[in-house]
Design a protein around this motif. Structure first.
Motif, short mmCIF file in Angstrom:
data_model
loop_
_atom_site.label_atom_id
_atom_site.label_comp_id
_atom_site.label_asym_id
_atom_site.label_seq_id
_atom_site.Cartn_x
_atom_site.Cartn_y
_atom_site.Cartn_z
N THR A 177 -40.79 -24.56 -42.40
CA THR A 177 -40.45 -23.17 -42.08
C THR A 177 -41.63 -22.22 -42.13
O THR A 177 -41.51 -21.05 -41.75
CB THR A 177 -39.36 -22.65 -43.05
N GLY A 178 -42.76 -22.68 -42.61
CA GLY A 178 -43.94 -21.83 -42.68
C GLY A 178 -43.89 -20.88 -43.85
O GLY A 178 -43.37 -21.20 -44.92
N VAL A 192 -49.05 -7.45 -39.60
CA VAL A 192 -50.04 -6.44 -39.20
C VAL A 192 -51.28 -6.54 -40.08
O VAL A 192 -52.42 -6.54 -39.58
CB VAL A 192 -49.44 -5.03 -39.28
N LEU A 193 -51.10 -6.64 -41.38
CA LEU A 193 -52.24 -6.73 -42.29
C LEU A 193 -53.05 -7.99 -42.02
O LEU A 193 -54.28 -7.97 -42.04
CB LEU A 193 -51.75 -6.70 -43.74
N ALA A 194 -52.36 -9.10 -41.76
CA ALA A 194 -53.07 -10.35 -41.47
C ALA A 194 -53.91 -10.23 -40.20
O ALA A 194 -55.00 -10.80 -40.10
CB ALA A 194 -52.07 -11.50 -41.35
N LEU A 220 -47.86 -21.88 -40.67
CA LEU A 220 -48.97 -22.34 -41.51
C LEU A 220 -50.30 -22.29 -40.77
O LEU A 220 -51.34 -22.00 -41.36
CB LEU A 220 -48.70 -23.76 -42.01
N ASP A 221 -50.27 -22.56 -39.45
CA ASP A 221 -51.53 -22.54 -38.72
C ASP A 221 -51.99 -21.12 -38.37
O ASP A 221 -53.01 -20.94 -37.71
CB ASP A 221 -51.45 -23.40 -37.45
N GLY A 222 -51.24 -20.12 -38.84
CA GLY A 222 -51.64 -18.73 -38.63
C GLY A 222 -52.47 -18.16 -39.76
O GLY A 222 -52.84 -16.98 -39.72
N THR A 245 -53.22 -28.20 -43.52
CA THR A 245 -53.57 -26.85 -43.95
C THR A 245 -54.54 -26.91 -45.13
O THR A 245 -54.36 -27.72 -46.05
CB THR A 245 -52.30 -26.08 -44.38
N ARG A 246 -55.55 -26.05 -45.11
CA ARG A 246 -56.50 -26.01 -46.22
C ARG A 246 -55.79 -25.51 -47.48
O ARG A 246 -55.06 -24.52 -47.44
CB ARG A 246 -57.68 -25.09 -45.90
N ILE A 247 -56.01 -26.22 -48.58
CA ILE A 247 -55.36 -25.85 -49.84
C ILE A 247 -56.40 -25.76 -50.95
O ILE A 247 -57.17 -26.70 -51.18
CB ILE A 247 -54.28 -26.88 -50.24
#
Length: 254
Positions: A177-178, A192-194, A220-222, A245-247
């Motif tokens: 679900t991200g 918006v902030l991102a 997640l890729d955002g 995804t980088r963790i």
């Protein structure tokens, strides 16, 4: 099977597996998918789970009001905040989301670190009064549930910001679900902030991993990566790792 019995079975399956596949459990119980979906809708209306395509997943406890969230997973949040400190560099412009994990980060932040912090959280801004950092407070309509500014005025102010880094808070982090939160307007403000930062990193304490809320903030890729408390481990964390995804790991390795 009585409705109360179905409810108990569904909640027990959710506790055990962290998710419910409507088609599978309907076959297992010898019921129609429509009956299972109706039960899931009722349980979702009580905040006991979050419906997703094909079934349901665990609801995030982080959708509670601000005062309640302050007492949830406190050690986990501090571990994440400590790990996220390494992302902050002298001279950078950093957007800090509202929330109890970012507040823990501010409390750990060296008071002499010189950088510019932009936030739509009056709570975060007030916690920075004794710091050398320049603080820019985005104003707007106060969303009391999360103690942050939202609405048209906040979006307009945020659209004028250019930042190196955004530390994003969400209520759910799940591979399928991200990144999710409980309010559609708050989700839009976070997007918006991102969009105003070169990099966005998500702060995720343990109770958010594997949980989902109704409104997606970003896939997640955002984002650039996740700062997660991996102490508890589990299947949901393994699923996140499989996405590539980088963790950044906070706490002991799962």
């Amino acid at each position: 099977m009585w409705a109360a019995e179905r409810r108990d079975v569904l909640l027990e399956r959710l506790r055990r597996d962290g998710r419910i596949v409507a088609k599978e459990i309907a076959v297992e119980l010898g019921l129609s998918e429509d009956s299972i979906r109706r039960d899931l809708r009722e349980l979702a209306s009580e905040g006991l789970l979050t419906r997703v395509y094909g079934g349901a997943v665990s609801a995030s406890p982080a959708v509670a009001d601000y005062a309640t969230r302050a007492d949830i997973a406190t050690d986990s949040k501090r571990r994440v905040a400590a790990a996220a400190l390494d992302l902050l560099q002298t001279g950078a412009t950093v957007i800090l989301d509202g929330g109890t994990t970012t507040l823990d980060l501010v409390r750990l932040l060296p008071t002499t670190l010189e950088l510019t912090i932009v936030t739509h959280s009056p709570t975060i801004a007030a916690a920075l009064l004794e710091h050398d950092a320049d603080v820019i407070l985005i104003g707007g309509r106060l969303f009391k549930h999360s103690a942050v500014a939202m609405g048209a005025a906040a979006v307009e102010s945020a659209s004028r910001v250019n930042a190196d880094l955004f530390l994003l808070g969400v209520t759910g982090i799940r591979a399928s679900t991200g990144l999710t939160t409980g309010d559609p307007e708050e989700a839009a403000m976070k997007r918006v902030l991102a969009s105003r930062a070169a990099e966005t990193w998500v702060l995720g304490s343990g109770e958010k991993i594997g949980a989902a809320s109704p409104h997606q903030v970003l896939p997640l890729d955002g984002v650039s990566g996740l700062v997660l408390d991996v102490t508890g481990g589990g299947e949901a964390l393994a699923d996140l790792r499989e996405t590539g995804t980088r963790i950044v790991e906070a706490g002991g390795r799962a």
